[in-house]
Structures are given as C-alpha cells and as structure tokens.
Scaffold this active site. Structure first.
Site, PDB file in Angstrom:
ATOM      1  CD  GLU A  51      50.742  70.472  10.874  1.00 23.41           C
ATOM      2  OE1 GLU A  51      50.677  71.002   9.760  1.00 23.41           O
ATOM      3  OE2 GLU A  51      51.272  69.379  11.059  1.00 23.41           O
ATOM      4  CB  SER A 110      63.926  75.577  46.544  1.00 22.94           C
ATOM      5  OG  SER A 110      62.790  75.384  45.736  1.00 22.94           O
ATOM      6  CG  PHE A 144      57.855  69.065  46.259  1.00 19.41           C
ATOM      7  CD1 PHE A 144      58.247  68.168  45.285  1.00 19.41           C
ATOM      8  CD2 PHE A 144      56.572  68.930  46.790  1.00 19.41           C
ATOM      9  CE1 PHE A 144      57.398  67.173  44.846  1.00 19.41           C
ATOM     10  CE2 PHE A 144      55.715  67.938  46.363  1.00 19.41           C
ATOM     11  CZ  PHE A 144      56.135  67.051  45.377  1.00 19.41           C
ATOM     12  CG  HIS A 155      49.151  65.743  39.198  1.00 17.86           C
ATOM     13  ND1 HIS A 155      48.068  65.818  38.347  1.00 17.86           N
ATOM     14  CD2 HIS A 155      49.501  64.432  39.247  1.00 17.86           C
ATOM     15  CE1 HIS A 155      47.786  64.607  37.892  1.00 17.86           C
ATOM     16  NE2 HIS A 155      48.624  63.755  38.424  1.00 17.86           N
ATOM     17  CD  GLN A 174      29.972  71.876  45.509  1.00 17.45           C
ATOM     18  OE1 GLN A 174      29.987  73.016  45.959  1.00 17.45           O
ATOM     19  NE2 GLN A 174      28.894  71.103  45.533  1.00 17.45           N
ATOM     20  N   PRO A 215      55.568  64.926  52.024  1.00 14.15           N
ATOM     21  CG  PRO A 215      56.963  63.058  51.789  1.00 14.15           C
ATOM     22  CD  PRO A 215      56.739  64.264  52.648  1.00 14.15           C
ATOM     23  N   GLY A 216      52.948  64.025  52.437  1.00 15.94           N
ATOM     24  CA  GLY A 216      51.518  63.878  52.686  1.00 15.94           C
ATOM     25  C   GLY A 216      50.808  65.147  53.054  1.00 15.94           C
TER      26      GLY A 216
END
Length: 492
Positions: free
Chosen positions: A475, A192, A190, A450, A390, A162-163
């Site tokens: 459209e 799998s 995460f 993310h 940066q 998580p971190g």
C-alpha cells in the site's frame, strides 16, 4: 525464482573482492566502505577469500533448496571440513586449524553469506569440538576431536531444557553414578542437529542444586535410553533439524565426563562466550550479503522511469506473482470512471487501503501483546514467573502504550478520510507509517519474550511477526509515506 536469486548471489560473492579494488581514477568503489577485509593481515585475507569462495560456490546455490526441503547438507559440510572449517579454533594435534577467535569470526562471517542457517550449525559444532579439546583429557581429545574436525561426525550442544532457558543453572536433567556409568534422565529442548548429530555435549546434574551441581558429559548417538522428539517446524534455520533430546535411564560411561564433577556450568559458559561471537558473525555475514543484494536491486529496479538507486525512497509493493496482459481484450464497459481518471481513483483507494493495512497490523500487535502477557504469567525463570521481572514489565508497558497510540492515530485518520478533510492523505500516511512500524516492533518484541519457543511454528506469535512485516511495504512503502507527509508539510 529463489533458486535464480541464489545463483545471482553466488556470482556477486565470487566477484566480491574485485569490487573492493581501487579504480583507475584512484578512488575506491562505493562498496569499499563495507569491505570485510579492511584491517585484516594478509593471512587473514587469504583464508577469508577461501571462505567467501566456498560460500559462493558450494553454499549459495543450494541455500534455497536446503531451506525449502529442510535438508541437512552433510556432504557440503564435510567439504568445508576439508578446508579446516570443522574445528577452526581447535588445536592442530587433533585435526583442528588452531586459529584465533578473530580468525574464526572472519571465517563464519564469510560462510554465512552463502547460507546463514548452515553456518550457524557449523559454528555450534565448532563450539562443541572446542569444549572437548579445551576441557577433555588427552584420551578424550584424541578419541572425539579428529572425526569431529573432519565432520565425519557431527556434534550438538545440550543445555536448554523445557523449564530452563536463560536460567540454565536450574536445569533438571540428572546423572546418577552407578559404578562406572552415569544414568541420565531428563530432556533437552531446541537442540540444533538433534537426531542427525553423533555426539551430544550434555549439561546435567550430578550434584546438588545450583550451578555447582552441573557436570558435562558426552553422550554418543545410539546409546540405549537416548531418543529424540519430533522435528520442530521453525521460522528459519531450516537446514538443520531442531528436536528435543530425551534421556530415559541412559547409561553413559563415567569416562565420557568432560572435566571434573561440578565443572559443567563453567564449561558451558566458556563455550557460549565464543559461541556468541560465532553466531553474531553469522548475522554480520547475512547482513553483508543483504546489503549487496539491496545495492544491486536498487541499481537495476526502476520506478518513475529511473533506477531506485537515484531516489531516496522506494515504492516497493510485494506481489505474490506477476500479472501479465498479452493482447487481452476487455470491454470498454469495464472501465471505471472516465479515461485519464485512473490515477486519482487508485490514490483515493490507497488512502483507505493504508488505514486498512495499518488496522491489520494493529490486530496482530494486539494479539501479540495478549500472548506475551499470558506467557510472562506462566513461564518461570530463576524460580519465579517472568512477569515478576521489572525489565519485562516495562517492556510490556511500552508495547501496550505503542499499541494504543497506534490505534488512536488509525482511528483519527479514518475519521479524517470519512469527512474528506484536506489533511486526510497526510493523516492516512502517518497512520500507516506509525502503526505498521510500531506494531511490527510489538510483535517482534512479543516473540523475543517467548524466547526459543517464539521461533517455533507451534506458537502463534511467530506468524504475527511474519505476516505483519510486509505491511511496512505494501500500500506504498513506509518510505513513500514519509515522502507524502513531508510534501504536505512543505506544500510541495
């Protein structure tokens, strides 16, 4: 409909190699330019064909169902293992196929044309088996690898926490030796296959800070103290589960350590070098299948009375369902305007609709920039907030600039339309083209910032990506917008 599409893909893949043959005229078919067997030797072509056939017959027909129902296709993977796909680049004395990395890439590309999600898991499983085969001792190799190569057992790779994502060397999961066991505490994120896999290749801290304090330990399913988090709701990769892996005073034999203490980070990085080629190959397979589907769609779908393949542009809306009229009686009083005026009414409506849909993209992009900004301020890697990087600062600046530019062009077009200026159609088309392309890119970049969290449905950013993608199509597709703009410029 999805099911039908998968069967169609199966048929396409079954005849894929035949479509690469030289025609009687001596000219290669158009599709030959993407022939995946180009440059391969005869042996490689042979096992590539086996993989393509397996993808078409065993994977493609079930791909939609596995995705929709979130099924982990154990039986299919065990069939794949019978062809040698459970340990492609693992040595033969423990049940592997002993193929090269290039051979492996060829196989995973072919399998991914049948189901990209499942092939991605198979590639992760292969990476885990290779790590045991390469860095394990003889007892470990002969104990763990054979059932993994047959896929009677499945494996998961446990590095991310998580971190700590990209900053893998800062992982916190600890392994304290007590006698002939390590006591593991911590969690992985995460992962799998978590919950379904039988073997977990765990990177944990046996020493001090930094990468030299990390070791690699095999934890078997059923070990007391090993548990799993909830099954994550993901945007894709739904044919294999993703969960947290949790260790609470989990006692694992020292004999399950792979390599020496402190060698875990090197083992993980070497595994990931191959894993990155594998996952990239899965992407190529997905792209290859998509090109085949697009080619066939263009050849069969007609607009303006001719196949889309004969035109440089496509005007493809994305309806949720068809609207069917069969002897449908409607009062003449329901007609809007005069007879023959409908096309003008539709086009005038779409001018405003394009501004509206571009504005929807703008809102999604604006929200995504805010989410990305807040995430960069809170998420830490390498001990500092991501916001201090940066490169990410510049990315965020680009996102903000494109957002404001999109907003300005939309508002300019809206004023032109309101004033009924002669350039209103072109400006509306420009606004729709520019804003929907740029805003989708902004949303997508926000998701990328993310990291893995962005792919989970618990995080809003993924929905902005999913919901704004279609704006480039509806459209009037953005290709049609280019056509309208060029017609205005060329006065045609």
């Amino acid at each position: 409909m999805l099911r039908k599409g998968c069967w169609r893909l199966r048929a396409q893949l079954s005849f894929l190699h035949r479509s690469f043959q030289v025609s009687k005229s001596g000219h290669r078919n158009l599709v030959s330019c993407i022939d995946p067997s180009m440059g391969l030797n005869e042996e490689q072509k042979a096992f590539q064909k086996v993989a393509f056939n397996f993808a078409a017959q065993e994977m493609a027909p079930n791909m939609a169902e596995w995705d929709q129902k979130e099924l982990f296709p154990v039986e299919m993977m065990q069939k794949a293992a019978q062809l040698g796909f459970g340990g492609v680049y693992v040595r033969t004395d423990v049940g592997g196929s002993g193929l090269s990395r290039l051979d492996t890439s060829i196989i995973f590309e072919a399998l991914a044309t049948g189901c990209t999600s499942t092939t991605a898991y198979i590639s992760i499983h292969n990476m885990c088996v290779w790590m045991i085969d390469t860095f394990g001792n003889e007892e470990q190799r002969h104990r763990f690898c054979p059932p993994l190569c047959t896929m009677k057992k499945f494996a998961s790779f446990c590095l991310t926490e998580p971190g700590s994502g990209s900053d893998a060397a800062s992982l916190l999961t600890s392994a304290k030796q007590q006698g002939d066991h390590y006591i593991l505490n911590g969690s992985k994120a995460f992962i799998s296959g978590a919950g379904e896999s039988d073997i977990y290749i765990v990177m944990c801290r046996t020493g001090g800070p930094g990468h030299k304090g990390i070791s690699c330990i095999i934890v078997e399913k059923g070990t007391p103290g090993l548990s799993f988090g909830k099954k994550e709701k993901k945007v894709g990769w739904n044919s294999h589960p993703t969960r947290a892996v949790i260790f609470e005073d989990c006692a694992v034999p020292v004999a399950n350590r792979i390599g020496n203490e402190g060698q875990g980070f090197i083992i993980a990085m070497k595994g990931l070098n191959g894993g990155r080629i594998n996952i990239a190959s899965c992407s190529v397979g997905a792209a290859h299948a998509s090109v085949i589907l697009a080619r066939d769609y263009l050849n069969t779908r007609k607009q303006f009375g001719v196949p889309l393949a004969s035109n440089q542009v496509g005007w493809n809306s994305h309806p949720t369902r068809a609207v069917i009229f069969e002897d449908c009686a409607v009062p003449v009083a329901n007609r809007i305007g005069n007879e023959g005026q409908g096309f003008i009414i539709a086009m005038k409506g779409l001018n405003g609709g394009r501004i509206n849909i571009a504005s929807c993209s703008l809102g999604a992009a604006h929200a995504s920039v805010i989410l990305a900004r807040d995430y960069l301020n809170t998420r830490k890697q390498f001990g500092v907030p991501l916001a201090s990087n940066q490169h990410l600062q510049f990315k965020l600046a680009d996102m903000a600039t494109r957002l404001v530019a999109s907003r300005l062009i939309i508002r300019s077009a809206a004023v032109a339309l309101q004033e009924e200026r002669e350039d209103a159609v072109a400006l509306c088309s420009m606004a729709k083209l520019f804003a929907t392309d740029e805003c989708f890119a902004i949303c997508n970049q926000a998701l990328q910032m993310h990291g893995g969290y962005g792919y989970l449905k618990d995080y809003a950013v993924q929905q902005y990506v999913r919901d704004s993608r279609v704006h480039q199509i509806i459209e009037g597709s953005n290709e049609v917008m280019r056509m309208l703009i060029s017609q205005n410029l060329l006065q045609i």
